[in-house]
Design a protein around this motif. Structure first.
Motif, PDB file in Angstrom:
ATOM      1  N   PRO A  30      -0.636 -17.113  -0.417  1.00  0.00           N
ATOM      2  CA  PRO A  30       0.787 -17.338  -0.694  1.00  0.00           C
ATOM      3  C   PRO A  30       1.190 -18.743  -0.258  1.00  0.00           C
ATOM      4  N   LYS A  31       2.116 -19.329  -0.970  1.00  0.00           N
ATOM      5  CA  LYS A  31       2.521 -20.708  -0.689  1.00  0.00           C
ATOM      6  C   LYS A  31       3.805 -20.807   0.129  1.00  0.00           C
ATOM      7  N   SER A  32       4.454 -19.683   0.371  1.00  0.00           N
ATOM      8  CA  SER A  32       5.701 -19.680   1.139  1.00  0.00           C
ATOM      9  C   SER A  32       5.910 -18.298   1.733  1.00  0.00           C
ATOM     10  N   ILE A  33       6.828 -18.219   2.685  1.00  0.00           N
ATOM     11  CA  ILE A  33       7.135 -16.921   3.278  1.00  0.00           C
ATOM     12  C   ILE A  33       7.764 -16.002   2.236  1.00  0.00           C
ATOM     13  N   GLU A  34       8.501 -16.599   1.290  1.00  0.00           N
ATOM     14  CA  GLU A  34       9.098 -15.799   0.219  1.00  0.00           C
ATOM     15  C   GLU A  34       8.011 -15.139  -0.623  1.00  0.00           C
ATOM     16  N   GLU A  35       6.931 -15.874  -0.889  1.00  0.00           N
ATOM     17  CA  GLU A  35       5.826 -15.298  -1.655  1.00  0.00           C
ATOM     18  C   GLU A  35       5.138 -14.178  -0.877  1.00  0.00           C
ATOM     19  N   VAL A  36       5.063 -14.307   0.430  1.00  0.00           N
ATOM     20  CA  VAL A  36       4.468 -13.247   1.250  1.00  0.00           C
ATOM     21  C   VAL A  36       5.229 -11.940   1.036  1.00  0.00           C
ATOM     22  N   PHE A  37       6.560 -12.022   1.039  1.00  0.00           N
ATOM     23  CA  PHE A  37       7.373 -10.831   0.833  1.00  0.00           C
ATOM     24  C   PHE A  37       7.194 -10.277  -0.581  1.00  0.00           C
ATOM     25  N   GLU A  38       7.068 -11.159  -1.555  1.00  0.00           N
ATOM     26  CA  GLU A  38       6.890 -10.707  -2.941  1.00  0.00           C
ATOM     27  C   GLU A  38       5.544 -10.007  -3.120  1.00  0.00           C
ATOM     28  N   TYR A  39       4.500 -10.560  -2.535  1.00  0.00           N
ATOM     29  CA  TYR A  39       3.177  -9.930  -2.646  1.00  0.00           C
ATOM     30  C   TYR A  39       3.154  -8.585  -1.933  1.00  0.00           C
ATOM     31  N   ASP A  40       3.825  -8.511  -0.791  1.00  0.00           N
ATOM     32  CA  ASP A  40       3.896  -7.244  -0.069  1.00  0.00           C
ATOM     33  C   ASP A  40       4.606  -6.188  -0.919  1.00  0.00           C
ATOM     34  N   LYS A  41       5.692  -6.575  -1.542  1.00  0.00           N
ATOM     35  CA  LYS A  41       6.453  -5.657  -2.398  1.00  0.00           C
ATOM     36  C   LYS A  41       5.612  -5.169  -3.571  1.00  0.00           C
ATOM     37  N   LEU A  42       4.874  -6.093  -4.193  1.00  0.00           N
ATOM     38  CA  LEU A  42       4.029  -5.737  -5.332  1.00  0.00           C
ATOM     39  C   LEU A  42       2.913  -4.789  -4.907  1.00  0.00           C
ATOM     40  N   ALA A  43       2.294  -5.079  -3.767  1.00  0.00           N
ATOM     41  CA  ALA A  43       1.198  -4.232  -3.270  1.00  0.00           C
ATOM     42  C   ALA A  43       1.679  -2.817  -2.981  1.00  0.00           C
ATOM     43  N   ARG A  44       2.875  -2.690  -2.445  1.00  0.00           N
ATOM     44  CA  ARG A  44       3.413  -1.365  -2.149  1.00  0.00           C
ATOM     45  C   ARG A  44       3.664  -0.572  -3.432  1.00  0.00           C
ATOM     46  N   LYS A  45       4.086  -1.275  -4.457  1.00  0.00           N
ATOM     47  CA  LYS A  45       4.280  -0.616  -5.751  1.00  0.00           C
ATOM     48  C   LYS A  45       2.953  -0.059  -6.264  1.00  0.00           C
ATOM     49  N   PHE A  46       1.901  -0.892  -6.186  1.00  0.00           N
ATOM     50  CA  PHE A  46       0.563  -0.437  -6.597  1.00  0.00           C
ATOM     51  C   PHE A  46       0.100   0.749  -5.745  1.00  0.00           C
ATOM     52  N   ALA A  47       0.378   0.657  -4.438  1.00  0.00           N
ATOM     53  CA  ALA A  47      -0.081   1.700  -3.518  1.00  0.00           C
ATOM     54  C   ALA A  47       0.611   3.036  -3.803  1.00  0.00           C
ATOM     55  N   TYR A  48       1.907   2.997  -4.060  1.00  0.00           N
ATOM     56  CA  TYR A  48       2.632   4.229  -4.388  1.00  0.00           C
ATOM     57  C   TYR A  48       2.049   4.874  -5.646  1.00  0.00           C
ATOM     58  N   ASN A  49       1.697   4.039  -6.610  1.00  0.00           N
ATOM     59  CA  ASN A  49       1.096   4.566  -7.837  1.00  0.00           C
ATOM     60  C   ASN A  49      -0.255   5.219  -7.561  1.00  0.00           C
ATOM     61  N   GLU A  50      -1.027   4.626  -6.643  1.00  0.00           N
ATOM     62  CA  GLU A  50      -2.321   5.203  -6.287  1.00  0.00           C
ATOM     63  C   GLU A  50      -2.165   6.517  -5.540  1.00  0.00           C
ATOM     64  N   VAL A  51      -1.176   6.570  -4.651  1.00  0.00           N
ATOM     65  CA  VAL A  51      -0.944   7.795  -3.868  1.00  0.00           C
ATOM     66  C   VAL A  51      -0.707   8.980  -4.800  1.00  0.00           C
ATOM     67  N   LYS A  52       0.008   8.747  -5.898  1.00  0.00           N
ATOM     68  CA  LYS A  52       0.309   9.831  -6.854  1.00  0.00           C
ATOM     69  C   LYS A  52      -0.952  10.494  -7.399  1.00  0.00           C
ATOM     70  N   LYS A  53      -2.042   9.704  -7.460  1.00  0.00           N
ATOM     71  CA  LYS A  53      -3.288  10.233  -7.991  1.00  0.00           C
ATOM     72  C   LYS A  53      -3.994  11.173  -7.015  1.00  0.00           C
ATOM     73  N   TYR A  54      -3.611  11.060  -5.730  1.00  0.00           N
ATOM     74  CA  TYR A  54      -4.318  11.833  -4.698  1.00  0.00           C
ATOM     75  C   TYR A  54      -3.474  12.925  -4.067  1.00  0.00           C
ATOM     76  N   ILE A  55      -2.234  13.083  -4.497  1.00  0.00           N
ATOM     77  CA  ILE A  55      -1.342  14.064  -3.861  1.00  0.00           C
ATOM     78  C   ILE A  55      -1.970  15.455  -3.866  1.00  0.00           C
ATOM     79  N   ILE A  56      -1.965  16.046  -2.705  1.00  0.00           N
ATOM     80  CA  ILE A  56      -2.600  17.363  -2.523  1.00  0.00           C
ATOM     81  C   ILE A  56      -1.801  18.459  -3.250  1.00  0.00           C
TER      82      ILE A  56
END
Length: 383
Positions: A357-383
């Motif tokens: 990341p090139k700025s602290i703002e980008e760090v927050f954006e990447y974190d937000k994007l990763a969480r979106k991906f992670a939530y989508n992955e969690v749906k595949k494993y829900i018990i």
């Protein structure tokens, strides 16, 4: 003069240890600010005993129900993470960051911008925004003093040597409650099993991270950032007693280790007093039996995934951290199995771009994007 301290996460395990130390050395430290998410009862006790000038609750909802008169000795009360700039706008010497998770990155960054020193236990902020935080700290003259027992141990050794003197370093891991498990055994592990750590007393998130060894993956990344050492020169060794916290291998063939009882008040005390060393009120103990074991990466793939993230860059390490936070939370809420944490983190980490990341703002954006991906992955494993 007393060192003026702000404690973030004052009602958590790190914060309580800091308060215990300050209580013993009131002539040396003065607490001027404290934070918690929403633990009002503990914060009232802290205010009555230590009289910090500023208090912040990161849960903004409490603003509607909290009464300032309850917090005896406190001058200013703030609510919500967006109030951190105002909360930090006081005279202080050291910020102790004991917040768990990515939420700790904003106050860390703000303190660095102010040129303040930070005693940091919040490894997630370093993992997610390491390149930005280190660059800004160097520019502003801010020191990052690690509180994690392993990194504080290495910090105390490495400061005595030139980078070219060091061949490699070793982080030790307790192995958590499942160190003797096979992968098949891990599949059926429950929350109560994972929260039963044999050595350390920590919050739920950090305890689960210890059980999966994701904490050690995070710590490999953190060590690489803090000490400018590539991951292929950072080893992990399982040491159940948690007495040896780190080893530094020198090019002359020598190996320097740092040993102490497994009590977080030892590295915290060191960080609070840095760069000075003073006698501790804890008694040193005798060690008669130490055991070391190779890490079973076929059972615990956490370190392998962390190394792959480091190879890609700090965008990937941000994805690694965010995915782990979402996966751990999902496990604690009984949505997924214990071993699903590994699969979710590895998949999401693999979705990241190469680079930093090139700025602290980008760090927050990447974190937000990763969480979106992670939530989508969690749906595949829900018990």
């Amino acid at each position: 003069m007393k060192k003026k301290i702000i404690i973030l996460g004052a009602t958590g395990s790190i914060g309580k240890s800091v308060l215990d130390i300050v209580k013993k050395f009131k002539d040396r430290f003065d607490i001027v600010g404290v934070s918690t998410h929403q633990n009002e009862k503990s914060m009232r006790n802290i205010c009555a005993q230590f009289e910090p000038k500023n208090v912040i609750f990161t849960n903004r909802k409490l603003e509607k129900t909290s009464n300032k008169s309850y917090y005896t000795g406190c001058s200013n009360l703030y609510f919500g993470s967006e109030s951190f700039p105002d909360f930090l706008n006081i005279d202080f010497d050291l910020l102790v960051n004991g917040i768990s998770g990515f939420d700790g990155i904003l106050p860390t960054f703000l303190a660095i911008e102010m040129g303040k020193d930070i005693a940091i236990a919040n490894k997630e902020s370093i993992v997610s925004g390491g390149n930005i935080l280190i660059e800004r700290a160097l520019q502003n003259g801010s020191k990052l003093i690690p509180i994690d027992s392993e990194h504080n141990a290495l910090f105390q050794i490495i400061k005595n040597y030139n980078p070219n003197d060091i061949k490699k370093i070793t982080l030790t891991a307790s192995g958590g409650p499942f160190r003797k498990d096979t992968f098949d055994m891990l599949v059926n592990r429950k929350i109560s099993d994972a929260l039963n750590h044999p050595t350390w007393k920590m919050g739920p998130k950090n305890t689960i991270d210890s059980a999966t060894l994701m904490n050690k993956g995070l710590e490999v990344i953190e060590a690489s950032i803090l000490f400018s050492i590539p991951s292929n020169k950072i080893e992990v060794l399982v040491h159940p007693e948690s007495i040896v916290h780190g080893l530094v291998y020198l090019i002359d063939g020598g190996i320097i280790s740092y040993m102490s009882q497994p009590d977080m008040r030892i590295p915290i005390y060191n960080a609070l007093n840095f760069p000075n060393i003073y006698e501790h009120y804890l008694k040193q103990t005798e060690f008669t039996s130490l055991n070391f074991y190779e890490l079973k990466e076929e059972v615990f793939p956490s370190i392998r995934i962390a190394r792959s993230a480091l190879d890609k860059g700090f965008i990937a390490t941000s994805f690694f951290n965010a995915a782990n936070e979402i996966a751990v939370d999902s496990f604690l809420n009984e949505k997924i199995k214990f071993t699903d944490i590994f699969s979710i983190v590895e998949t999401v980490t693999g979705l990241s771009n190469n680079g930093n990341p090139k700025s602290i703002e980008e760090v927050f954006e990447y974190d937000k994007l990763a969480r979106k991906f992670a939530y989508n992955e969690v749906k595949k494993y829900i018990i």
